[in-house]
Scaffold this motif. Structure first.
Motif, PDB file in Angstrom:
ATOM      1  N   HIS A 151       8.327  -1.772  -1.977  1.00 16.09           N
ATOM      2  CA  HIS A 151       8.352  -0.291  -2.391  1.00 16.09           C
ATOM      3  C   HIS A 151       7.137   0.354  -1.486  1.00 16.09           C
ATOM      4  O   HIS A 151       6.125  -0.022  -1.460  1.00 16.09           O
ATOM      5  N   VAL A 152       7.518   1.398  -1.058  1.00 13.30           N
ATOM      6  CA  VAL A 152       6.698   2.281  -0.058  1.00 13.30           C
ATOM      7  C   VAL A 152       6.043   3.660  -0.622  1.00 13.30           C
ATOM      8  O   VAL A 152       7.007   4.518  -1.279  1.00 13.30           O
ATOM      9  N   ILE A 153       4.987   3.537  -0.991  1.00 15.73           N
ATOM     10  CA  ILE A 153       4.243   4.563  -1.522  1.00 15.73           C
ATOM     11  C   ILE A 153       4.219   5.908  -0.966  1.00 15.73           C
ATOM     12  O   ILE A 153       3.951   5.814   0.531  1.00 15.73           O
ATOM     13  N   ASP A 154       4.653   7.084  -1.299  1.00 14.37           N
ATOM     14  CA  ASP A 154       4.614   8.172  -0.690  1.00 14.37           C
ATOM     15  C   ASP A 154       3.232   9.062  -0.870  1.00 14.37           C
ATOM     16  O   ASP A 154       2.829   9.002  -1.866  1.00 14.37           O
ATOM     17  N   ASN A 155       2.487   9.305   0.209  1.00  6.01           N
ATOM     18  CA  ASN A 155       1.479  10.249  -0.018  1.00  6.01           C
ATOM     19  C   ASN A 155       1.130  11.052   1.564  1.00  6.01           C
ATOM     20  O   ASN A 155       1.918  10.768   2.506  1.00  6.01           O
ATOM     21  N   ASP A 156       0.208  11.743   1.556  1.00  7.75           N
ATOM     22  CA  ASP A 156       0.027  12.663   2.783  1.00  7.75           C
ATOM     23  C   ASP A 156      -1.119  11.994   3.720  1.00  7.75           C
ATOM     24  O   ASP A 156      -1.640  12.596   4.560  1.00  7.75           O
ATOM     25  N   TRP A 186       7.323  -9.168  -5.027  1.00  5.94           N
ATOM     26  CA  TRP A 186       7.541  -7.819  -4.837  1.00  5.94           C
ATOM     27  C   TRP A 186       6.208  -7.520  -3.787  1.00  5.94           C
ATOM     28  O   TRP A 186       4.966  -7.808  -4.340  1.00  5.94           O
ATOM     29  N   ALA A 187       6.632  -6.551  -3.072  1.00 10.42           N
ATOM     30  CA  ALA A 187       5.702  -5.921  -2.135  1.00 10.42           C
ATOM     31  C   ALA A 187       5.242  -4.547  -2.310  1.00 10.42           C
ATOM     32  O   ALA A 187       6.393  -3.866  -2.135  1.00 10.42           O
ATOM     33  N   VAL A 188       4.185  -4.013  -2.405  1.00 12.81           N
ATOM     34  CA  VAL A 188       3.708  -2.346  -2.456  1.00 12.81           C
ATOM     35  C   VAL A 188       2.890  -2.061  -1.300  1.00 12.81           C
ATOM     36  O   VAL A 188       1.841  -2.564  -1.167  1.00 12.81           O
ATOM     37  N   VAL A 189       3.454  -1.077  -0.541  1.00 12.26           N
ATOM     38  CA  VAL A 189       2.946  -0.827   0.859  1.00 12.26           C
ATOM     39  C   VAL A 189       2.300   0.496   0.670  1.00 12.26           C
ATOM     40  O   VAL A 189       3.307   1.565   0.426  1.00 12.26           O
ATOM     41  N   ASP A 190       1.253   0.879   0.858  1.00 19.11           N
ATOM     42  CA  ASP A 190       0.303   2.032   1.127  1.00 19.11           C
ATOM     43  C   ASP A 190      -0.084   2.400   2.453  1.00 19.11           C
ATOM     44  O   ASP A 190      -0.810   1.824   3.051  1.00 19.11           O
TER      45      ASP A 190
END
Length: 717
Positions: free
Chosen positions: A672-677, A609-613
């Protein structure tokens, strides 16, 4: 869709100067820091050097000049996707051509450091939005209404009140005569129709139907082909050679010595030039070469790591330090003191190196799979004394690069051979050339010391001993490797009172250079493995332990998501879970790896599992693909292959003894790609560094065995 190249003069001639098209690009300030959008007509009238990015012709067709290489990382899709969003056109109406090397027109063109989107997206958004507003202004003038009474959609400008519309192609003649507005309002991310969507890549059809032109596909009239028998020991020379048998091979035209610059050193070999690559290769096999390998050390792989570990007893050159880690370590009751080791690696891009060069006294033209066309242009100009404007560097598609094709040696060598024969030549490297000649990712050893006091980190101290890339290209003796902390998360510095990093200089006659994620690929294994060991020393869960020290909001949300998508909190001790979090090129990636044992006892990777910011992003499908590719490359480097040396010669030649992961080795990867500004980070490389430490921690969780040396055999853990 064309994959050719277009010069500025040709671009302008075909475009805005004739009024047949609208051309927009940037005019850079003298210091190169500011970029002003300008239309081609104004650029020509003011004698301003404009880099051409967008052309819209009378049919409404949009031509985009991609200033970066396409080597699988997705620029051929992501750049048009950005343009299409603000320009309000269909992606199918955009054709892409590769820019020639020219930093005056395009700024930095190096495709490396996962920089294509993060360096350019704001400029590209502004450029395409400006084109849209110029077209709206042209339509408003025709209707004699205010520009605010019009809007753009699907390649048309539409009158809000009447519903009438003009196709972009009907407006370009008038729009090309208008000045570019400078105060452009960009869309909000919530209004995006294309950006952030998993759209299919534009280069996929070209690569599946054979239309894409890679370096080996390019042909020139009268072109000959060359291969080079290079000294197997870097820094060795040609003492003599016998070409009698080689010249008897049908098609062989010439055989001669050639010297190729590699950083500040010379690599020597014997070139065989023929009418086909096959004939050149057969001629090379018939060569008899005597090498002069005197005057430098012929090193063995065991000696490298023995020396590195000896060097780690020294303090080294301090790179970053806060507090007093030495005192804290001296006072600690149970300080950890361990060594990690990472191997030398070849790049092994599926397309081996190749390059076409045509040297013609006062001008040189290059074609090939090149990651840094502007660097090649400058290098060829300097080394051959050709005016820089007379050096053309044309990019083709690249079958992988990983940093190797950003280097200058193979275009230089091709130009040398072309100069010798007086005509165009394509120099082809075999897989054996690619594997045995380097430059390589350097093997690095790390000493990690740390202490836990009252359940918390009281000090950490890292030392790295490995070759410094800067010592080849720009010697900086006495200065620490400026990548010593690469991969280590900045929030750790805010929460760990006593911490230090030092570089212990280590030099040997083996060329080293960038490799996917550069030093983060080795640093990440050592630093994050040590964080896992410290967590166990403190009696804490490794992910909960990190949460204490990674206090910023983005890291906390990333850890939340890692726990959520992997079911990490529901696991049991010994289930085979491992974690790691690293940062490079503006992007933080956290990975959870799950392993188990097969019936035969071999360790099996069940899932990753990979979480990408990565902040602002273009296409989640491209991110998914890049993380999958990074995991696969990290898996090979951690468990399957390494470059070793015997008497100064690389022992691996091809995939039979430098094995690649196979399809059945590839685990399922959930991204999973994290949404932010936040500002955009890179995506081509950051997915690689956390895999190895997460994998070895998972193996420790399952088996109790701690792995500190890579590569290791999954079947023998």
């Amino acid at each position: 869709m064309s994959t050719g190249t277009l010069s500025r003069r040709d671009f302008l001639r075909a475009g805005g100067i004739t009024g047949a098209a609208l051309c927009l690009g940037f005019s850079f300030s003298s210091d190169g820091k500011e970029a002003k959008v300008i239309v081609a007509a104004d650029a020509d009238r003011q004698a301003i050097e404009m880099n051409a990015w967008i052309k819209i012709d009378a049919d409404g067709k949009v031509t985009l000049v991609d200033h970066r290489a396409e080597m699988g990382q997705g620029s051929y899709q992501s750049v048009p996707q950005i343009i299409a969003e603000e320009l309000e056109v269909d992606l199918k109406d955009i054709q892409v051509i590769f820019a020639q090397g020219d930093p005056k027109k395009y700024g930095g063109q190096i495709t490396g450091g996962s920089s294509t989107v993060r360096d350019s997206y704001k400029k590209l958004l502004k450029l395409s939005a400006t084109a849209r507003e110029v077209l709206i202004a042209a339509a408003a003038a025709k209707w004699q209404v205010a520009a605010t009474a019009c809007y753009a959609q699907a390649g048309h400008v539409i009158n809000r009140s009447s519903g009438k519309k003009f196709h972009y192609g009907e407006l370009v003649a008038a729009a090309s005569k208008l000045p570019a507005p400078q105060n452009i309002v960009l869309k909000k991310r919530s209004d995006y129709k294309l950006i952030g969507k998993p759209l299919h890549r534009k280069d996929t059809p070209l690569k599946t139907n054979g239309a894409a032109v890679f370096g080996l596909d390019k042909k020139l009239p009268g072109m000959l082909y060359a291969v080079v028998e290079r000294n197997p020991r870097f820094r060795g020379k040609v003492k003599s050679f016998d070409a009698v048998a080689a010249k008897k091979v049908a098609g062989v035209k010439d055989v001669f010595t050639v010297k190729m610059e590699v950083f500040n050193t010379i690599r020597e070999g014997v070139a065989v030039v023929a009418t086909s690559t096959w004939a050149a290769m057969q001629g090379r096999k018939a060569l008899k070469v005597v090498w002069d390998d005197s005057g430098f050390e012929h090193i063995n792989i065991a000696d490298i790591y023995t020396r590195q570990q000896q060097e780690l007893k020294k303090e080294g050159i301090s790179f970053k330090k806060q507090g007093d880690p030495d005192s804290a370590l001296a006072q600690a009751a149970n300080a950890l003191d361990v060594v990690y080791q990472t191997p030398y690696q070849a790049h092994s891009a599926m397309e081996p190196l190749n390059c076409i060069a045509h040297y013609q006294k006062d001008k040189v033209e290059i074609w090939g799979p090149i990651q840094a066309p502007d660097w090649v242009q400058g290098n060829i100009s300097q080394k051959f004394g050709v005016p820089i404007d007379n050096v053309r560097v044309n990019m083709t598609f690249l079958g992988g690069g990983f940093g190797r094709k950003a280097f200058l040696d193979y275009p230089y060598e091709a130009t040398m051979i072309s100069k010798h024969i007086g005509g165009p030549v394509q120099v082809v490297w075999s897989r054996e050339d690619d594997t045995t000649q380097g430059p390589y990712r350097a093997g690095v050893s790390y000493r990690a010391q740390g202490a836990i006091t009252n359940g918390e980190i009281s000090a950490v101290k890292f030392r790295m001993a490995g070759q410094n890339i800067d010592h080849w290209s720009n010697p900086k003796r006495g200065v620490a490797n400026d990548s010593t902390t690469e991969g280590f998360l900045a929030p750790y510095f805010a929460s760990i009172k006593n911490i230090s990093f030092a570089d212990v200089p280590f030099e040997i006659p083996i060329p080293n250079m960038w490799w996917r994620s550069v030093y983060a690929s080795t640093n990440g294994f050592a630093y994050e493995s040590f964080m896992n060991e410290l967590a166990h020393q403190a009696g804490k869960d490794p992910l909960a332990f990190r949460r204490v020290y990674l206090k910023d909001d983005r890291c906390q949300k990333l850890i939340d998501k890692m726990e959520e998508i992997s079911g990490y909190k529901d696991r049991k001790k010994g289930d085979g879970f491992g974690v790691a979090i690293t940062e490079c090129f503006g992007t933080t990636v956290g990975q959870v790896v799950k392993v188990s044992r097969e019936n035969g006892g071999k360790i099996k990777i069940d899932k990753v599992w990979a979480v990408v910011d990565c902040g602002w992003y273009v296409n989640p499908d491209i991110i998914q693909a890049q993380v999958e590719g990074s995991v696969l490359m990290a898996l090979g480097a951690a468990t399957m292959h390494e470059i070793t040396f015997k008497e100064g010669v690389a022992e691996q030649q091809n995939f039979y003894n430098y094995p690649m992961p196979r399809i059945n080795d590839m685990p399922q990867v959930i991204v999973h790609v994290i949404d932010n500004d936040a500002d955009a980070g890179g995506v081509g490389e950051p997915g690689l560094p956390p895999f190895a430490p997460a994998l070895t921690e998972a193996i420790f969780d399952l088996t109790g065995k701690r792995i500190r040396k890579l590569p290791f055999d999954m079947a023998n853990v």
